[in-house]
Design a protein around this motif. Sequence first.
Motif, PDB file in Angstrom:
ATOM      1  N   HIS A  24       0.848  -1.188   0.000  1.00 26.52           N
ATOM      2  CA  HIS A  24       0.000   0.000   0.000  1.00 26.52           C
ATOM      3  C   HIS A  24       0.887   1.243   0.000  1.00 26.52           C
ATOM      4  CE1 HIS A  24      -2.698   2.938   2.352  1.00 26.52           C
ATOM      5  NE2 HIS A  24      -3.035   2.982   1.074  1.00 26.52           N
ATOM      6  N   VAL A  25       0.696   2.080  -0.977  1.00 25.02           N
ATOM      7  CA  VAL A  25       1.401   3.365  -1.073  1.00 25.02           C
ATOM      8  C   VAL A  25       0.362   4.467  -0.926  1.00 25.02           C
ATOM      9  CG1 VAL A  25       2.830   4.849  -2.494  1.00 25.02           C
ATOM     10  CG2 VAL A  25       3.157   2.361  -2.581  1.00 25.02           C
ATOM     11  N   GLN A  26       0.489   5.259   0.127  1.00 25.33           N
ATOM     12  CA  GLN A  26      -0.466   6.337   0.391  1.00 25.33           C
ATOM     13  C   GLN A  26       0.281   7.671   0.418  1.00 25.33           C
ATOM     14  OE1 GLN A  26      -3.942   5.782   1.085  1.00 25.33           O
ATOM     15  NE2 GLN A  26      -4.071   8.004   0.743  1.00 25.33           N
ATOM     16  N   HIS A  27      -0.247   8.618  -0.329  1.00 23.93           N
ATOM     17  CA  HIS A  27       0.337   9.965  -0.362  1.00 23.93           C
ATOM     18  C   HIS A  27      -0.807  10.963  -0.464  1.00 23.93           C
ATOM     19  CE1 HIS A  27       3.022  13.242  -0.953  1.00 23.93           C
ATOM     20  NE2 HIS A  27       2.764  13.400  -2.255  1.00 23.93           N
ATOM     21  N   GLY A  28      -1.230  11.454   0.708  1.00 26.22           N
ATOM     22  CA  GLY A  28      -2.362  12.376   0.711  1.00 26.22           C
ATOM     23  C   GLY A  28      -3.607  11.706   0.194  1.00 26.22           C
ATOM     24  N   ASP A  29      -4.193  12.263  -0.860  1.00 24.69           N
ATOM     25  CA  ASP A  29      -5.388  11.687  -1.458  1.00 24.69           C
ATOM     26  C   ASP A  29      -5.067  10.720  -2.588  1.00 24.69           C
ATOM     27  OD1 ASP A  29      -4.403  13.514  -3.197  1.00 24.69           O
ATOM     28  OD2 ASP A  29      -6.277  14.611  -3.506  1.00 24.69           O
ATOM     29  N   CYS A  30      -3.781  10.442  -2.809  1.00 20.48           N
ATOM     30  CA  CYS A  30      -3.361   9.485  -3.838  1.00 20.48           C
ATOM     31  C   CYS A  30      -3.018   8.145  -3.166  1.00 20.48           C
ATOM     32  CB  CYS A  30      -2.145   9.997  -4.597  1.00 20.48           C
ATOM     33  SG  CYS A  30      -2.429  11.569  -5.461  1.00 20.48           S
ATOM     34  N   ALA A  31      -3.439   7.065  -3.771  1.00 18.43           N
ATOM     35  CA  ALA A  31      -3.182   5.754  -3.193  1.00 18.43           C
ATOM     36  C   ALA A  31      -2.987   4.734  -4.294  1.00 18.43           C
ATOM     37  CB  ALA A  31      -4.322   5.324  -2.278  1.00 18.43           C
ATOM     38  N   ILE A  32      -2.043   3.836  -4.033  1.00 15.78           N
ATOM     39  CA  ILE A  32      -1.823   2.661  -4.882  1.00 15.78           C
ATOM     40  C   ILE A  32      -1.847   1.452  -3.955  1.00 15.78           C
ATOM     41  CG2 ILE A  32      -0.238   1.464  -6.437  1.00 15.78           C
ATOM     42  CD1 ILE A  32       0.888   4.175  -7.235  1.00 15.78           C
ATOM     43  N   LEU A  33      -2.544   0.392  -4.406  1.00 13.67           N
ATOM     44  CA  LEU A  33      -2.723  -0.774  -3.534  1.00 13.67           C
ATOM     45  C   LEU A  33      -2.578  -2.051  -4.340  1.00 13.67           C
ATOM     46  CD1 LEU A  33      -3.585  -1.946  -0.738  1.00 13.67           C
ATOM     47  CD2 LEU A  33      -5.942  -1.872  -1.581  1.00 13.67           C
ATOM     48  N   PHE A  34      -1.782  -2.967  -3.809  1.00 12.96           N
ATOM     49  CA  PHE A  34      -1.696  -4.335  -4.325  1.00 12.96           C
ATOM     50  C   PHE A  34      -2.477  -5.239  -3.370  1.00 12.96           C
ATOM     51  CE2 PHE A  34       1.997  -3.225  -7.003  1.00 12.96           C
ATOM     52  CZ  PHE A  34       1.708  -3.973  -8.129  1.00 12.96           C
ATOM     53  N   VAL A  35      -3.379  -6.061  -3.926  1.00 16.50           N
ATOM     54  CA  VAL A  35      -4.114  -7.048  -3.132  1.00 16.50           C
ATOM     55  C   VAL A  35      -3.739  -8.427  -3.647  1.00 16.50           C
ATOM     56  CG1 VAL A  35      -6.373  -7.882  -2.390  1.00 16.50           C
ATOM     57  CG2 VAL A  35      -6.009  -5.430  -2.757  1.00 16.50           C
ATOM     58  N   ASP A  36      -3.184  -9.262  -2.764  1.00 17.59           N
ATOM     59  CA  ASP A  36      -2.771 -10.611  -3.157  1.00 17.59           C
ATOM     60  C   ASP A  36      -3.967 -11.537  -3.301  1.00 17.59           C
ATOM     61  OD1 ASP A  36      -0.150  -9.757  -3.055  1.00 17.59           O
ATOM     62  OD2 ASP A  36       0.146 -10.436  -0.983  1.00 17.59           O
ATOM     63  N   GLN A  37      -3.746 -12.622  -4.052  1.00 16.16           N
ATOM     64  CA  GLN A  37      -4.763 -13.660  -4.181  1.00 16.16           C
ATOM     65  C   GLN A  37      -5.020 -14.290  -2.812  1.00 16.16           C
ATOM     66  OE1 GLN A  37      -7.643 -15.603  -5.402  1.00 16.16           O
ATOM     67  NE2 GLN A  37      -6.518 -14.777  -7.152  1.00 16.16           N
ATOM     68  N   GLY A  38      -6.293 -14.515  -2.489  1.00 13.33           N
ATOM     69  CA  GLY A  38      -6.663 -15.039  -1.177  1.00 13.33           C
ATOM     70  C   GLY A  38      -6.939 -13.947  -0.160  1.00 13.33           C
ATOM     71  N   TYR A  39      -6.789 -12.698  -0.560  1.00 17.89           N
ATOM     72  CA  TYR A  39      -7.046 -11.559   0.321  1.00 17.89           C
ATOM     73  C   TYR A  39      -8.036 -10.630  -0.372  1.00 17.89           C
ATOM     74  CZ  TYR A  39      -2.908 -12.832   3.071  1.00 17.89           C
ATOM     75  OH  TYR A  39      -1.996 -13.483   3.864  1.00 17.89           O
ATOM     76  N   ILE A  40      -8.605  -9.754   0.414  1.00 14.97           N
ATOM     77  CA  ILE A  40      -9.354  -8.630  -0.139  1.00 14.97           C
ATOM     78  C   ILE A  40      -8.852  -7.358   0.542  1.00 14.97           C
ATOM     79  CG2 ILE A  40     -11.437  -9.918  -0.745  1.00 14.97           C
ATOM     80  CD1 ILE A  40     -12.734  -8.859   1.805  1.00 14.97           C
ATOM     81  N   GLY A  41      -8.922  -6.259  -0.186  1.00 16.64           N
ATOM     82  CA  GLY A  41      -8.561  -4.974   0.392  1.00 16.64           C
ATOM     83  C   GLY A  41      -9.803  -4.314   0.983  1.00 16.64           C
ATOM     84  N   PHE A  42      -9.722  -3.955   2.255  1.00 16.60           N
ATOM     85  CA  PHE A  42     -10.860  -3.335   2.931  1.00 16.60           C
ATOM     86  C   PHE A  42     -10.592  -1.844   3.093  1.00 16.60           C
ATOM     87  CE2 PHE A  42     -12.948  -2.400   7.171  1.00 16.60           C
ATOM     88  CZ  PHE A  42     -14.190  -2.180   6.605  1.00 16.60           C
ATOM     89  N   ALA A  43     -11.463  -1.034   2.510  1.00 17.92           N
ATOM     90  CA  ALA A  43     -11.355   0.424   2.592  1.00 17.92           C
ATOM     91  C   ALA A  43     -12.706   0.988   2.998  1.00 17.92           C
ATOM     92  CB  ALA A  43     -10.894   0.997   1.256  1.00 17.92           C
ATOM     93  N   MET A  44     -12.702   2.221   3.471  1.00 22.71           N
ATOM     94  CA  MET A  44     -13.931   2.921   3.848  1.00 22.71           C
ATOM     95  C   MET A  44     -14.023   4.210   3.066  1.00 22.71           C
ATOM     96  SD  MET A  44     -15.495   1.018   6.105  1.00 22.71           S
ATOM     97  CE  MET A  44     -16.685   2.171   6.810  1.00 22.71           C
ATOM     98  N   ASP A  45     -15.197   4.480   2.541  1.00 19.92           N
ATOM     99  CA  ASP A  45     -15.462   5.703   1.789  1.00 19.92           C
ATOM    100  C   ASP A  45     -16.724   6.346   2.350  1.00 19.92           C
ATOM    101  OD1 ASP A  45     -15.555   7.737  -0.010  1.00 19.92           O
ATOM    102  OD2 ASP A  45     -15.958   6.504  -1.772  1.00 19.92           O
ATOM    103  N   ARG A  46     -16.529   7.404   3.148  1.00 22.51           N
ATOM    104  CA  ARG A  46     -17.643   8.140   3.775  1.00 22.51           C
ATOM    105  C   ARG A  46     -18.561   7.193   4.561  1.00 22.51           C
ATOM    106  NH1 ARG A  46     -19.499  10.989  -1.676  1.00 22.51           N
ATOM    107  NH2 ARG A  46     -18.825   8.917  -2.340  1.00 22.51           N
ATOM    108  N   GLY A  47     -17.933   6.319   5.326  1.00 19.91           N
ATOM    109  CA  GLY A  47     -18.687   5.417   6.190  1.00 19.91           C
ATOM    110  C   GLY A  47     -19.169   4.158   5.521  1.00 19.91           C
ATOM    111  N   GLN A  48     -18.927   3.996   4.229  1.00 22.60           N
ATOM    112  CA  GLN A  48     -19.367   2.798   3.521  1.00 22.60           C
ATOM    113  C   GLN A  48     -18.167   1.898   3.236  1.00 22.60           C
ATOM    114  OE1 GLN A  48     -22.540   1.946   2.892  1.00 22.60           O
ATOM    115  NE2 GLN A  48     -23.098   3.811   3.998  1.00 22.60           N
ATOM    116  N   PRO A  49     -18.319   0.593   3.459  1.00 17.10           N
ATOM    117  CA  PRO A  49     -17.204  -0.326   3.181  1.00 17.10           C
ATOM    118  C   PRO A  49     -16.992  -0.487   1.679  1.00 17.10           C
ATOM    119  CG  PRO A  49     -19.144  -1.563   3.833  1.00 17.10           C
ATOM    120  CD  PRO A  49     -19.508  -0.108   4.000  1.00 17.10           C
ATOM    121  N   VAL A  50     -15.738  -0.575   1.306  1.00 19.45           N
ATOM    122  CA  VAL A  50     -15.354  -0.830  -0.083  1.00 19.45           C
ATOM    123  C   VAL A  50     -14.435  -2.041  -0.070  1.00 19.45           C
ATOM    124  CG1 VAL A  50     -14.207   0.068  -2.128  1.00 19.45           C
ATOM    125  CG2 VAL A  50     -15.555   1.616  -0.684  1.00 19.45           C
TER     126      VAL A  50
END
Length: 516
Positions: free
Chosen positions: A139-165
């Motif tokens: 996960h590379v986070q820089h302010g409002d910019c983000a890059i994310l690698f999600v491996d097989q067998g995993y999911i990336g969990f994020a929140m956007d204004r209180g909603q799960p992504v």
Amino acid sequence: MTKNMEIKEHLLADPCANEDHDPHLYGNKLEDSPAYAAIRKANLLVGEYRREDLADLDLLKPNTSKKTNLWRRILYYLRYPICGCFCYDMFNKEFLVPAAHVLKLRDEEGGYFLAGPGMHYINSMYVYSQGRAVPIEGHVQHGDCAILFVDQGYIGFAMDRGQPVLLPPGLHQWKSDTLQFVRHIDLQDHIIKIGPYTLLTVDEGYAAVTQNNGRQVILPGGEVHLLDHKNWKFEKFMTMKIQTDNLERIQATSADNIIMNVTSTVNWRIVDVECAATLAAETMAISGRQEDTSADISKLRDDVLKQAIASLSSFIASVNYSDSFHLAAAAQASASNAEGIPAAAAASSGAQHANSRDNPMFDVFRMKSAVEHANVVTMKYGIEIMSINIISANPCDANLTRALASGAVAAAEALQAETTARGKAKALRINAEAEAQAKKIQAHADANALEIKAKAEAESARMKAEADMDAAKMLSSSDVAVDLAKINASAGALATNSKLFFAKEPEYMKNLFSVQ
């Protein structure tokens, strides 16, 4: 439009606005794995931020080279000979980003952007970098910019204004002030909390007890289930496998008032999970907090064991324990004298007295009544007791045990003597019967031999008589032969006799031996 403004517009552009990033244009189907079946079926995976490869990332592209930068520096020094060497690096920014890395940059308005691999040149004194280039991994986070690698067998969990992504496997990028990555979630666990969702993997042989807005829902084993809102709560797993538990060492009184220490086991299983969860298992804490709810079936197990102990005590109360010593003594004597009892007699005796030779404390058929007694209660809350097995049952009073053992030894000795005498009598009777049978067979054989001999002699006499008759018939047909026969008979008669017969006339001699 100046070059700086072009760079700024390029940096602030929304990567998702580019139609080349339409998720429907990508052929990436990493989430087609069975591990994502439940989440994919619920349409919770978000693929709009996914990129096909590193080349599709929206990064500041390289726009120069070292040679170009060198000429630009030389010309700047020539234009400003006095302060050029001091002011060039202030008004001109040169960055070299290694391959598979990005460089975090800020502009004059505090904006965030990422520079891709290569050589960069920016003509602005307000753009600056934050640290060194970082590798494009995890996960590379820089302010409002983000890059994310999600491996097989995993999911990336994020929140956007209180909603799960939920982000599927692959490479993702976004530029958003509200979308924040939380963590990677490994899908191999049985219970996975994903914001308001709960992902349950229930193995075969188990069932999951859940509460959906207060209504109990039983989820079967062999599947992955998604609880799709916050108030659909997981309570516990319930096993449907066969359970074997040791019953606590109890003291029970037999029918002949002997207090005994009994050690036993019980085999049981859950046959109706819904009934057991509703009527017997604890699914709600008194405090009302979810974390205080018991996650095991200890209360249900305690209920089963208590009922098994009660039924076992009822069974023991119907058994005369002292009889078990006499029966054991009888079995011991029978075993020790097995050689003195004929096999046929032993088999018939065992068939007739099988029930009387069983120790009542370990009688399987009588123990079934205890199991049935227990199931009358346990089946009401979905539990089947399969068997109750007594391992040991010993009187609490050691003196009583010795006394009963002495009586058993005396009974065994008496039974042994009786069995030995009975065996000898049986052997004598069998010997007498065998001798009588042998004599009978011999007499029968002798009678048959005499009968056969008499028949043979009679047949021989008959055959001789028939031969003489045939010879006489043949002689009667010739006078000469008759005369010769008479002479031969006369000679035979006179051969061993000293007497002589004389006749006055020849005719008299001819008829001397004729048969009248």
